[in-house]
Write an enzyme that holds these catalytic residues in place. Structure first.
Site, PDB file in Angstrom:
ATOM      1  N   SER A 158      -0.440 -17.354  40.053  1.00  0.00           N
ATOM      2  CA  SER A 158      -0.658 -16.261  39.098  1.00  0.00           C
ATOM      3  C   SER A 158       0.519 -16.105  38.146  1.00  0.00           C
ATOM      4  CB  SER A 158      -0.899 -14.950  39.850  1.00  0.00           C
ATOM      5  OG  SER A 158      -2.061 -15.023  40.631  1.00  0.00           O
ATOM      6  N   GLN A 172      -8.708 -10.088  35.392  1.00  0.00           N
ATOM      7  CA  GLN A 172      -8.332 -11.158  34.470  1.00  0.00           C
ATOM      8  C   GLN A 172      -8.900 -10.948  33.066  1.00  0.00           C
ATOM      9  OE1 GLN A 172      -9.526 -14.773  36.464  1.00  0.00           O
ATOM     10  NE2 GLN A 172      -7.659 -14.853  37.695  1.00  0.00           N
ATOM     11  N   GLU A 215      -7.951 -10.994  47.028  1.00  0.00           N
ATOM     12  CA  GLU A 215      -7.665 -12.389  47.380  1.00  0.00           C
ATOM     13  C   GLU A 215      -7.247 -12.541  48.838  1.00  0.00           C
ATOM     14  OE1 GLU A 215      -3.335 -12.771  45.323  1.00  0.00           O
ATOM     15  OE2 GLU A 215      -4.905 -11.625  44.322  1.00  0.00           O
TER      16      GLU A 215
END
Length: 421
Positions: free
Chosen positions: A25, A167, A309
């Protein structure tokens, strides 16, 4: 054709120190910001993963000079702006398919985007419609699509529903300073998932000298201006570290991950709280983060909305715990690399588990597990979840362990190294 990987069984408590690769990331944000500066910049600690390589290739396709060495150092060179024509392969990388189109909107020329078959099913229309509202010409509402760049983008204000992915916001903010009017993004919808990832984006933009106003809830304003070149240092990927910490948790061992930051914007840092609530001893010191597992894990009722996640790792832990667990706030995972909620339910139940899907997550109850095939669904985090189960359940076979290369180079080597005396 992939071959099933027999997950190794731990012969006793796992005791190891495991150094994990850099954060994907942070890396892909840093690489894009380096390219947007149009001047020489460097990123240190870049992992040799598929997602990173896809970002590097995307920048090269847009005309950015990129040099990468075997030690994780990437240098971007001076250039005169992005250009086409170009073809960009997004693979299955959300950071490429959602971050690069807003940057490619600054290019002069035609840019075509495509990716893996599953990527064509992942949500992206929100970003494309936002770009259209900001003055960008596009053909298509999903991969594959074509962007017709004119060398500049008006920018301005746009309202989106980012409840499917943070995102969508980050992608627009990262390139917004290079738009003529900057960009203001309003979110209107259910709560944005994984807010720490937007905080990471804002923090990194500010480090690059970009003016960002995030004082108003659900609104982010990026002022127009240059992106300053700088040297970026990438932290260890905390989410990718979680399977190794989980190994200590499920075997009653102790695993240390060096370099764990005392302060971070990575959502994976939440694993410290999760493991502590499940009965582990969690210690952060100058040596790194050390997790010591209990004799038996306790179940947990936890909202993972900001760190979705972590769900495959936490679900694997919960399936091996001595009491029930409820994982909440993760309905958005149905649109990730695969439908992770359905995948976890299917695979855990296939090994004898007792898992049901709820509207917003999973309910997991203790049940004796047995060996069998574990399907990864081309999803790196599903693959590592199978490896965790296999530590204490003999006979687990992961059908595609190679998919872990998406973010972890040589996961099987790291895993076996952790288990070696």
């Amino acid at each position: 054709m992939t071959h099933p990987w027999s997950a190794p069984v731990a012969t006793g408590p796992v005791r190891a120190t495991v150094s994990v690769p850099g954060s994907k990331s942070i890396t892909n944000r840093a690489l894009l910001l380096a390219a947007l500066s149009e001047r020489p910049a460097a990123v240190h600690g870049v992992p040799a993963s598929r997602d990173t390589e896809l970002m590097l290739n995307a920048l090269r396709a847009l005309g950015v000079p990129v040099e990468a060495d075997a030690n994780g150092l990437v240098r971007t060179g001076k250039h005169e702006g992005f250009r086409g024509p170009a073809e960009i392969d997004c693979g299955l990388a959300g950071t490429v398919m959602r971050f690069v189109p807003p940057a490619a909107a600054l290019a002069d020329g035609e840019i075509r985007f495509d990716g893996d078959p599953r990527a064509r099913e992942r949500p992206i229309e929100t970003v494309l419609n936002a770009l259209r509202a900001l003055g960008v010409q596009l053909d298509g509402d999903a991969l594959p699509f074509t962007l017709h760049g004119t060398g500049a983008t008006p920018g301005g204000t746009v309202t989106i529903d980012a409840s499917a992915s943070s995102q969508f916001v980050s992608g627009l903010l990262l390139s917004g300073a290079r738009y003529d009017k900057g960009v203001t993004v309003h979110h209107d919808g259910k709560p944005v998932p994984s807010l720490p990832h937007i905080e990471m984006t804002v923090s990194m933009l500010r480090e690059a000298g970009v003016e960002v106003d995030d004082a108003e809830p659900n609104t982010w304003r990026v002022a127009p201006g240059p992106v300053a070149p700088r040297d970026w240092a990438v932290e260890p990927d905390l989410s990718n570290a979680t399977p190794f910490l989980a190994a200590a948790a499920v075997t009653g061992g102790a695993v240390t991950v060096p370099g764990w930051p005392s302060e971070t914007t990575q959502a994976g840092d939440l694993i410290r709280e999760v493991l502590a609530r499940m009965g582990c001893e969690v210690t952060l010191s100058a040596d790194g983060l050390t997790v010591t597992g209990p004799a038996r894990l306790s179940g947990v009722d936890i909202d993972l909305h900001d760190a979705g996640e972590l769900t495959p790792t936490v679900a694997a832990l919960a399936a091996l715990a001595g009491s029930p667990s409820v994982l909440r706030g993760i309905a958005h995972l149905r649109g990730h690399e695969t439908d992770r909620l359905a995948a976890l339910r299917t695979e855990l139940n296939g090994l004898g588990g007792d898992v049901t899907e709820t509207e917003g997550g999973l309910a997991i109850r203790p049940a004796p597990l047995h060996g069998g095939d574990w399907h990864a669904y081309a999803d790196h985090r599903m693959a590592t979840a199978g490896a965790i189960i296999g530590l204490v359940v003999p006979g687990v076979r992961v059908d595609d362990i190679g998919t872990t290369a998406k973010t972890i180079p040589d996961f099987p080597g790291l895993w076996n190294g952790m288990l070696s005396p």
